[in-house]
Design a protein around this motif. Structure first.
Motif, short mmCIF file in Angstrom:
data_model
loop_
_atom_site.label_atom_id
_atom_site.label_comp_id
_atom_site.label_asym_id
_atom_site.label_seq_id
_atom_site.Cartn_x
_atom_site.Cartn_y
_atom_site.Cartn_z
N THR A 37 0.84 -1.21 0.00
CA THR A 37 0.00 0.00 0.00
C THR A 37 0.87 1.26 0.00
OG1 THR A 37 -0.17 0.03 2.42
CG2 THR A 37 -1.90 -1.12 1.23
N LEU A 38 2.11 1.14 0.53
CA LEU A 38 3.01 2.30 0.52
C LEU A 38 3.41 2.62 -0.92
CD1 LEU A 38 5.28 1.31 3.56
CD2 LEU A 38 3.60 3.16 3.50
N ARG A 39 3.64 1.57 -1.72
CA ARG A 39 3.95 1.77 -3.13
C ARG A 39 2.74 2.39 -3.85
NH1 ARG A 39 5.12 -2.93 -7.65
NH2 ARG A 39 5.77 -1.54 -9.34
N GLN A 40 1.56 1.90 -3.48
CA GLN A 40 0.33 2.43 -4.07
C GLN A 40 0.22 3.93 -3.83
OE1 GLN A 40 -1.19 0.19 -6.10
NE2 GLN A 40 -3.07 -0.13 -4.97
N LYS A 59 -6.06 -0.43 -10.22
CA LYS A 59 -6.47 -1.83 -10.38
C LYS A 59 -6.28 -2.60 -9.07
CE LYS A 59 -5.45 -5.40 -13.41
NZ LYS A 59 -4.09 -5.95 -13.50
N ASP A 60 -5.31 -2.18 -8.27
CA ASP A 60 -5.03 -2.85 -6.99
C ASP A 60 -5.58 -2.07 -5.81
OD1 ASP A 60 -3.63 -4.94 -8.16
OD2 ASP A 60 -1.77 -3.79 -8.21
N LEU A 64 -5.91 -0.60 -0.56
CA LEU A 64 -6.08 0.67 0.15
C LEU A 64 -7.34 0.59 1.03
CD1 LEU A 64 -5.08 3.11 -2.72
CD2 LEU A 64 -3.72 2.45 -0.72
N PHE A 65 -8.36 -0.10 0.54
CA PHE A 65 -9.57 -0.31 1.37
C PHE A 65 -9.23 -1.21 2.56
CE2 PHE A 65 -11.38 1.26 -2.47
CZ PHE A 65 -12.57 1.86 -2.08
N MET B 1 -20.18 -0.83 -4.33
CA MET B 1 -18.73 -0.73 -4.12
C MET B 1 -18.16 -2.11 -3.85
SD MET B 1 -17.40 2.19 -4.56
CE MET B 1 -15.87 2.25 -3.62
N LYS B 2 -17.44 -2.66 -4.84
CA LYS B 2 -16.93 -4.03 -4.69
C LYS B 2 -15.77 -4.12 -3.69
CE LYS B 2 -14.06 -3.67 -8.88
NZ LYS B 2 -12.77 -3.36 -8.32
N ASN B 3 -15.19 -2.97 -3.34
CA ASN B 3 -14.04 -3.01 -2.44
C ASN B 3 -14.39 -2.92 -0.96
OD1 ASN B 3 -11.83 -3.43 -4.15
ND2 ASN B 3 -11.91 -1.30 -4.84
N ILE B 4 -15.66 -2.68 -0.67
CA ILE B 4 -16.07 -2.53 0.73
C ILE B 4 -15.79 -3.80 1.53
CG2 ILE B 4 -18.11 -2.25 2.23
CD1 ILE B 4 -17.02 0.38 1.12
#
Lengths: 186, 136
Positions: A37-40, A59-60, A64-65, B1-4
């Protein structure tokens, strides 16, 4: 109510952490890993002209979520339902801390070291700024952190992850034994 | 939201890290000095649970909720595993945190850790900048 505030025994925390591996795989072929996530964040905020940060980070964005969830989990477990008792380290460890001049084992990290005023002291700068830098640099160079290599990689029986995890520990043991006591004495 | 759904998994993971005190600087020092089984216990339960799950997923040829076949995670060897691993270890002992715990510490209200986190992001950025000049 006490149940919500109490820390979890290692086997409960361990099982829940372990179950994260299949949960992420089953939900969408996602591999547990947090240092990515740091790279993100670098790719999203300031990729400059560095090829390493020019990729489709959106895409990734699942990770982050996931990271935001960890922050929220920390808020629930460490703030809303924070354990009012000090971390139950062994008597031996308490003595070690005393020998370092730390008599106040409150919260999850020593606030007499980790505070805003200390950022401009050599001690605080080394612990927080230099320490943080090494974490971000090292994990990316190693291609993973304690979760990506130490939990996921080992679970998938990947020998490079065993090498990585061993190096994490060797590095940590060297600094905690031979460097940290001198920094704390500054 | 698919990421939830990943946010929810993150909440449970973060809760386990926090309540298991795996985000505690004190616990890390105790671990590096081999003075308690606690942190080793967490690794020694998490890894077999993860390994058994991956084995089952492979044996039963399980698919994701959207029907994709699940691939076995692969981690390739390069010398960065050693050099980077040691460098991360140095930082781990100082901050008492890996990247996951950094998020959980900030969430727990230790706001100064935001500085540690930003410094970690700068470390990752610097790695990206120097990548081609480092032994791989």
């Amino acid at each position: 109510m006490e149940f919500f505030y109490a820390p979890w025994p290692w086997y409960v925390a361990g099982v829940v952490i372990g179950l994260t591996v299949p949960t992420l795989l089953l939900l969408g072929n996602k591999k547990l890993g947090i240092s990515s996530t740091l790279r993100q964040i670098c790719a999203a905020c300031y990729p400059a002209k560095i090829p390493f940060f020019h990729y489709d980070w959106k895409k990734d964005s699942w990770n982050l979520f996931f990271a935001a969830g960890i922050l929220l989990g920390g808020f629930l477990g460490g703030y809303v339902f924070a354990n009012p008792e000090p971390v139950a380290v062994t008597a031996e460890t308490k003595n070690l801390f005393l020998s370092w001049g730390l008599d106040d084992v409150e919260g999850l990290l020593p606030q007499e070291l980790f505070n805003w005023e200390n950022l401009i002291t050599a001690k605080g700068f080394l612990l927080m700024v230099v320490g943080g830098f090494l974490v971000g640099f090292g994990t990316r160079y190693a291609g993973g952190c304690t979760s990506g290599h130490g939990i996921l990689g080992l679970s998938a029986l990947q020998w490079p992850s065993l090498v990585a995890t061993a190096c994490f520990f060797i590095g940590g043991i060297i600094v905690s034994h031979f460097v940290l006591p001198y920094i704390l004495a500054l | 939201m698919k990421n939830i759904k990943y946010l929810l998994v993150g909440v449970v993971f973060g809760l386990a890290l926090t309540k298991g005190e795996a985000i505690s600087w004190y616990r890390m020092q105790e671990m590096f000095y081999f003075q308690n089984f606690h942190m080793y216990g967490i690794f020694m339960t998490a890894v077999p649970v993860g390994a058994l799950s991956i084995l089952l997923i492979q044996r039963l040829r399980l698919r994701t909720t959207s029907g994709e076949l699940i691939e076995k995670p692969v981690k390739k060897y390069h010398h960065g595993v050693v050099f980077g691993g040691l460098i991360f270890g140095f930082g781990w002992a100082l901050t008492g945190a890996c990247p996951g715990p950094l998020y959980a510490q900030i969430g727990s209200g230790y706001l100064v850790v935001i500085v540690v986190f930003l410094s970690a992001a700068l470390g990752t950025w610097t790695f990206g900048y120097l990548k081609d000049h480092l032994p791989d």
